[in-house]
Write an enzyme that holds these catalytic residues in place. Sequence first.
Site, short mmCIF file in Angstrom:
data_model
loop_
_atom_site.label_atom_id
_atom_site.label_comp_id
_atom_site.label_asym_id
_atom_site.label_seq_id
_atom_site.Cartn_x
_atom_site.Cartn_y
_atom_site.Cartn_z
N THR A 93 6.99 98.66 86.44
CA THR A 93 6.13 97.77 85.48
C THR A 93 5.25 98.75 84.84
OG1 THR A 93 4.33 96.15 85.44
CG2 THR A 93 4.65 97.29 87.54
N SER A 132 -3.73 95.33 90.64
CA SER A 132 -3.58 94.38 91.60
C SER A 132 -2.96 94.89 92.72
CB SER A 132 -2.62 93.27 91.12
OG SER A 132 -1.43 93.64 90.92
N THR A 134 -4.35 78.64 76.71
CA THR A 134 -5.59 78.84 77.80
C THR A 134 -5.48 80.56 77.64
OG1 THR A 134 -3.95 78.77 79.55
CG2 THR A 134 -5.79 77.10 79.50
N VAL A 135 -6.25 81.01 76.76
CA VAL A 135 -6.51 82.50 76.76
C VAL A 135 -7.80 83.11 77.58
CG1 VAL A 135 -7.38 84.44 75.18
CG2 VAL A 135 -5.91 82.67 74.23
N LYS A 144 4.05 98.72 93.46
CA LYS A 144 5.14 99.26 92.62
C LYS A 144 4.78 100.74 92.22
CE LYS A 144 7.89 96.44 90.61
NZ LYS A 144 9.09 95.76 90.89
N TYR A 169 -0.10 93.87 93.84
CA TYR A 169 1.27 93.90 93.52
C TYR A 169 1.69 95.25 92.51
CZ TYR A 169 4.83 93.50 89.78
OH TYR A 169 5.93 93.65 89.01
N HIS A 170 0.82 95.51 91.85
CA HIS A 170 0.81 96.62 90.88
C HIS A 170 0.89 98.01 91.68
CE1 HIS A 170 -0.11 93.97 87.42
NE2 HIS A 170 1.28 94.71 87.06
#
Length: 382
Positions: A144, A179, A253-254, A185, A181-182
Site C-alpha cells: 500500500t 495506522s 462526508t469529507v 504492511k 494496519y499500515h
Amino acid sequence: MRILVLGGDGYLGWPTAMYFSARGHDVAVVDNYLRRRTVLEAGSDSLTPVLNLHQRVEAWRKITGRTIEAHLFDLCDYEPLDALMKSFQPDAVVHYGQIPSAPYSMVDRIHATFTQQNNIVNNLNTIFAILNNNPEVHLVKLGTMGEYGCPNIDIEEGYIEIEHKGRKDTLPFPKLPHSWYHASKVADSTNIHFASRVYGLRATDLNQGVVYGVSTEETDIDPALMTRFDYDEQFGTALNRFCLQAVIGHPLTVYGTGGQTRGFLNIRDTLRCVELAVENPADRGEFRVFNQFTESFSIRGLAETVQKSARELGLEVEIASVENPRTEAQEHYYNPTHTKLIDLGLKPTLMSDDLVKNTLQVLMQHKDRAVVEAIAPRTTWS
C-alpha cells in the site's frame, strides 16, 4: 501459467482470479471469508449481492467453461497452505489475503493485535510455503502507498539513494505508516525484502493506491460474477463511500478540510498492473517495488467529482465537512513517483465523469441494500 490468488473472495481477489482464468491461465484461490465477517462486525455488508466462493466458481464454470479451484482455509494455518503449494505448483502467487483496513486496526488493542498477527503471520507462512516447495515461484504481494505516509519530500519507488558523511548507498525508502494496519504492511515489506536477500525469494511489492470502481470486463458478463462493494466507515474507501452516498441522497462526508491527497487507480488498472507483474517476474533474490496508482487527488476534489457526475444523472447531493477522526495533517506535500508499471506497458485508465457515472449507475440498482448507520465515522485515532 499456474496462478494462486490468496484472498480470492475479496473485492480485488475475485476479479483477479477471473481475469487470469479468462486469459487461459490455470487459477486457484484461497479465502476464509474474513473480509465478509469483519464487515458484518462493522454493522454493514457488501452493497452488491455476492455469491459464496464455491457458487462463484461454479457460475464462472457454467458461463465460461473455465475452471477456478476454490479452497477455504486460514492462511495463518501453515499446513493447508503448504499442501496446496505442493499440489497446485503455482508459477506465481498473488497475495491479497489480508485485513485491508486502517480504521479496523485502530478500533482498540484487540483489533490492532489481530490485524498485525493475521497480516504478518500469513505473509510469513506464504514466504515459507514458497521457499519450502519451489523457490522459483514469484510472489506478487499487495502492499500500500500508505506505508510511505506523507513525507515532505518526493516519494520514490521503494528505494532511495542516500549520501551520508561522504558515503552513498541505495536503501529502502523510509516508511511512515499511519495506522496499525499500515504498520503491518511495512513489516510485510521488510520480511519479504529479507527473504529475497537471504533466501533468494523472487518478489514484487505492489504499493497500491486507493482503488475505485466495481466494473471489470469479467464482472460485467453476468450478475453472478459481481464483486463486492464496501462503503462502511471501516472498509469503504473515500471515493466508493462518496459514490454510495450520492445514490442514496446522503451528504458526501469529507473528513476535515479534505486537503489530504492520495494516489488512485481504477479497478481495471489494478488487474492490468498485477498481470504485468506476473508476466515480467522478478529475478531470484530480487525485491521489486512498484508504486501502483495512476493519478492523485485531494479528498475534497474527489467529492466534487462525484457531485458533478451525480448531477449529470439527476442526483442532487451536498458536500459536508465532518470532524476528521484521524490524527493527520489536513494539507500536505504529496509527490510519489510511479513509472515502473508504465515502463512495463500500463496504459492508465484516468478518472472521468463516465467512469464515476458507471459506478453510480451500478450502485443505483442496489441502493436499497445500504445500511446508512454504517457510513458515519466512529473509529478515531485518539
